[in-house]
Design an enzyme around this catalytic site. Sequence first.
Site, mmCIF file in Angstrom:
data_model
loop_
_atom_site.group_PDB
_atom_site.id
_atom_site.type_symbol
_atom_site.label_atom_id
_atom_site.label_comp_id
_atom_site.label_asym_id
_atom_site.label_seq_id
_atom_site.Cartn_x
_atom_site.Cartn_y
_atom_site.Cartn_z
ATOM 1 N N TYR A 190 -3.552 3.552 2.086
ATOM 2 C CA TYR A 190 -3.570 3.841 3.525
ATOM 3 C C TYR A 190 -4.845 4.587 3.911
ATOM 4 C CZ TYR A 190 -2.551 6.378 7.821
ATOM 5 O OH TYR A 190 -2.629 6.918 9.086
ATOM 6 N N TYR A 225 0.833 -1.204 0.000
ATOM 7 C CA TYR A 225 0.000 0.000 0.000
ATOM 8 C C TYR A 225 0.866 1.251 0.000
ATOM 9 C CZ TYR A 225 0.634 0.692 5.120
ATOM 10 O OH TYR A 225 1.142 0.902 6.383
ATOM 11 N N CYS A 226 0.307 2.322 -0.579
ATOM 12 C CA CYS A 226 0.881 3.666 -0.446
ATOM 13 C C CYS A 226 -0.208 4.548 0.156
ATOM 14 C CB CYS A 226 1.418 4.199 -1.771
ATOM 15 S SG CYS A 226 0.196 4.330 -3.098
ATOM 16 N N PHE A 227 -0.178 5.848 -0.062
ATOM 17 C CA PHE A 227 -1.139 6.691 0.641
ATOM 18 C C PHE A 227 -2.565 6.533 0.125
ATOM 19 C CE2 PHE A 227 -3.289 10.816 1.522
ATOM 20 C CZ PHE A 227 -3.389 10.642 2.883
ATOM 21 N N SER A 274 2.414 2.531 -5.046
ATOM 22 C CA SER A 274 2.176 1.101 -4.850
ATOM 23 C C SER A 274 1.964 0.390 -6.189
ATOM 24 C CB SER A 274 0.970 0.875 -3.930
ATOM 25 O OG SER A 274 -0.195 1.473 -4.453
#
Length: 369
Positions: free
Chosen positions: A127, A97-99, A105
């Site tokens: 996220y 995951y990223c933001f 991601s």
Amino acid sequence: MLKKDKQTSEFKEIVLNNIPLIDVRAPIEYEKGAFFNSINIPILNNEERHIIGICYKEKGNEEATKLGYKLVSGKIKENRLNSWINFIKANPNSILYCFRGGSRSRIAQEWIVETLKEDIFRLRGGYKAFRNYLIENLSVENQNYTPIILTGYTGSGKTKILKKINNSIDLEGIANHRGSSFGSHVSPQPTQINFENNLAYDLIKKQNKNFQHLIFEDEGRNIGKNFIPQDFYNFFHSGKKILVSSTIEERIENTLIEYVVDAQKEYIKVYGVEDGLTEWFNYIYSSMERLKKKLGGDRFKKVLDELNFAYKTQLSTQKIDYHKYWIELFLKEYYDPMYSYTLQKDKDNNKIIFEGNSTDIIEYLKSLK
């Protein structure tokens, strides 16, 4: 057939199965808040993220993306890719995951699939989406149980009871704090975001077991630097209470073990024997200083004299029993007067549904579902 963009939003399954998560955000983002069972293996370090952010503002997404590929190439790309792959091989069901579940991601996922020749999922919405899911699970409308509160004078062993009950929520454990004026551990508390995330994780797991009751300790809203979200705090404090009865001798012994014996072990593990004891004493002393006004000058001096005597005696004889004297003074002079008023109020309002010693209460709680 391999797919380079497999996504999932099965957030509940991630929680229930403790699925490992790879957080590819920059360390500065991860430190502010992340998820249980996650590891930070960033695609961009803090400096690279800062540089690309400036480029994005000045030249737009396309140029920022080109710069990102340029900065993370060659040996840098190889090292980061290998770190992801090594973790995935050790944890085959990992999820990225990223933001916001965007380019970071997605790019990491593409590189991994191309190299590993295996599919890997990333969080849909990243996220932010998972965090929103966890926060929703702290809302009052999502609490499908009746709360019960363990109450009792300081040192009565409430936390020990919680640890023996399957349907309990240990708020102090989640906050990594003992919940008192002397409650800090050597290791730091989680960030507020992580406290909320970890609390939501625990609630989701416990509610999935369909307990009719969940047991909480009688906490104030603040546990050290962490605070319980107001609506959730109001909800669990609406529950009936169980009063833990214990003698002053039992309470002194419990406090001695928790705040002297166990606490000193923590400090010694980090600082060594001599420095550890000094650090422990300085912490207890400074904590007392903050309570000087509430104790009053004469009582404060009396407690402090007993602490100093107990500490010096311990250093010279290795005996800890003298700590019981300042503990007894502190319980009787500081904590007990504050609690007596609340206890009487609870009795007047018929909030207490059961009273007994630790053994009686554990048997009673185990009889509840």
